[in-house]
Design a protein around this motif. Structure first.
Motif, PDB file in Angstrom:
ATOM      1  N   ARG A 157       0.829  -1.207   0.000  1.00  6.95           N
ATOM      2  CA  ARG A 157       0.000   0.000   0.000  1.00  6.95           C
ATOM      3  C   ARG A 157       0.865   1.260   0.000  1.00  6.95           C
ATOM      4  O   ARG A 157       0.479   2.282  -0.556  1.00  6.95           O
ATOM      5  CB  ARG A 157      -0.920   0.005   1.226  1.00  6.95           C
ATOM      6  N   SER A 158       2.044   1.181   0.635  1.00  4.60           N
ATOM      7  CA  SER A 158       2.894   2.366   0.764  1.00  4.60           C
ATOM      8  C   SER A 158       3.964   2.437  -0.321  1.00  4.60           C
ATOM      9  O   SER A 158       4.759   3.378  -0.331  1.00  4.60           O
ATOM     10  CB  SER A 158       3.603   2.360   2.129  1.00  4.60           C
ATOM     11  N   TRP A 159       4.010   1.463  -1.188  1.00  7.07           N
ATOM     12  CA  TRP A 159       5.122   1.352  -2.139  1.00  7.07           C
ATOM     13  C   TRP A 159       5.255   2.579  -3.020  1.00  7.07           C
ATOM     14  O   TRP A 159       6.367   3.006  -3.346  1.00  7.07           O
ATOM     15  CB  TRP A 159       4.946   0.090  -2.971  1.00  7.07           C
ATOM     16  N   ASP A 160       4.144   3.182  -3.395  1.00  5.88           N
ATOM     17  CA  ASP A 160       4.193   4.378  -4.245  1.00  5.88           C
ATOM     18  C   ASP A 160       4.889   5.537  -3.524  1.00  5.88           C
ATOM     19  O   ASP A 160       5.398   6.452  -4.159  1.00  5.88           O
ATOM     20  CB  ASP A 160       2.775   4.822  -4.639  1.00  5.88           C
ATOM     21  N   ARG A 161       4.855   5.496  -2.197  1.00 12.32           N
ATOM     22  CA  ARG A 161       5.443   6.602  -1.422  1.00 12.32           C
ATOM     23  C   ARG A 161       6.874   6.293  -0.977  1.00 12.32           C
ATOM     24  O   ARG A 161       7.507   7.122  -0.342  1.00 12.32           O
ATOM     25  CB  ARG A 161       4.577   6.893  -0.189  1.00 12.32           C
ATOM     26  N   TYR A 162       7.376   5.110  -1.319  1.00 13.56           N
ATOM     27  CA  TYR A 162       8.741   4.750  -0.905  1.00 13.56           C
ATOM     28  C   TYR A 162       9.753   5.648  -1.618  1.00 13.56           C
ATOM     29  O   TYR A 162       9.697   5.816  -2.836  1.00 13.56           O
ATOM     30  CB  TYR A 162       9.024   3.278  -1.230  1.00 13.56           C
TER      31      TYR A 162
END
Lengths: 169, 173
Positions: A46-51
């Motif tokens: 879910r957070s991968w785009d914000r990594y």
């Protein structure tokens, strides 16, 4: 690596084992570790785009998520697991304010988890990161917010205490 | 207690035991569970694609509903004879196009089909709507929106395609 679903598949393949090993050392049973590890990767997806790769390696990023997920697991389940009022005395006073350690000592599914229950929360964390995730002292230091020498010291102290526990067994 | 190792520093012995005890492979069931979640995630379209595809589908449905419930008003607006039969059948076709557009919001792989079918239709409607400018404002606005969304769908699909990993030639060989 550019964030994206495919990129995450590669990240997952590379990091599932260290994350599993870390989580396994932090919760009492393998079934709990499976649930928590699965949640770690769901959160990571879910957070991968914000990594942001410039702020640290993906392994450390995943470990950060794993630490939070384990903490959440203990918050949810810590009160449900039966505790033993005499546990602190039994542990030599180590775990007065460490229900996680007490539960691990009594309900840990294997020797390693039961013995890790005799460590302080910080030592247990350092050992799980060093021997579970096989992170370097520098990486552990970043995750725990201490200096690399303090991280090394923490692991060294934990190993010494474990040796005492094993000698006393 | 680990097996005694003569002559070995007790701390080293503990480290070796700890290293061995901590080294376990993730259970196959867990790997399969995460694999499935990663695959499901990989099949999901990007957020822009989802938003544009749903907006275009909504525009098509709005036009279809307008044809069905306000056909006479539309015919008056564009100064053409009211043809309920044609209006009804066009509405059915627009609903089918809306389903096609919405498919891009369900699966990443279906985006290409949506673009191939809906972008030309949306652009065609958009260009056709130019004739309604100054004549029938509601129609002009709807058709312009459809045209813009058709182009946006193409752009979102291209952006998504760039971020979709493909097997390398070596891997495919």
């Amino acid at each position: 690596m550019r964030p994206g679903a495919g990129g995450f598949a590669e990240v997952y393949a590379e990091h599932v084992t260290p994350v599993w090993r870390y989580v396994r050392l932090r919760v009492p049973a393998d079934a709990d570790a499976e649930d928590v590890t699965s949640q770690v990767f769901e959160r990571a997806m879910r957070s991968w785009d914000r990594y942001d790769g410039t702020r640290g390696g993906v392994g450390a990023w995943l470990m950060g998520i794993a630490r939070h997920t384990v903490a959440d697991w203990w918050r949810r389940h810590g009160r449900e697991l039966p505790t033993d009022p005499a546990a602190a005395a039994f542990a030599g006073g180590v775990a007065d304010d460490d229900p996680e350690g007490e539960v691990l000592r009594r309900l840990g599914a294997d020797d390693v988890r039961r013995r890790l229950g005799h460590l302080t929360a910080r030592e247990r964390e350092a050992v799980a990161l060093r021997f579970g995730s096989e992170l370097s002292s520098t990486e552990i230091a970043v995750i725990l917010g201490v200096t690399p020498s303090a991280a090394r010291m923490l692991v060294h102290r934990a190993v010494g205490r474990l040796r005492e526990v094993m000698d006393g067994a | 207690m680990p097996e005694e190792t003569d002559g070995l520093d007790p701390n080293v012995e503990t480290v070796l035991w700890l290293g061995e005890a901590a080294r376990s492979a993730p259970p196959p069931g867990l790997v399969a569970r995460i694999d499935a979640a990663v695959r499901r995630r990989a099949e999901r379209p990007s957020r822009p694609m989802t938003a544009v595809a749903l907006a275009l589908a909504a525009a098509f449905v709005l036009q279809a509903a307008g044809n069905l419930v306000a056909g006479e008003w539309i015919s008056d607006g564009i100064d053409e004879p009211y043809a309920p039969h044609a209006m009804f059948e066009m509405s059915l076709a627009l609903v089918a196009a809306a389903v096609c557009a919405a498919a891009a919001a369900v699966r990443r792989a279906w985006g290409a089909v949506s673009v191939l079918t809906c972008t030309p239709l949306a652009l065609g409607l958009g260009l056709h709507g130019v004739g309604e400018l100054g004549q029938f404002a509601a129609g002009a606005v709807l058709h312009t929106a459809e045209g813009v969304l058709g182009l946006a769908l193409l752009a979102a699909w291209w952006w998504q395609w760039r971020d979709t990993p493909r097997p390398s030639r070596e891997a495919g060989a």
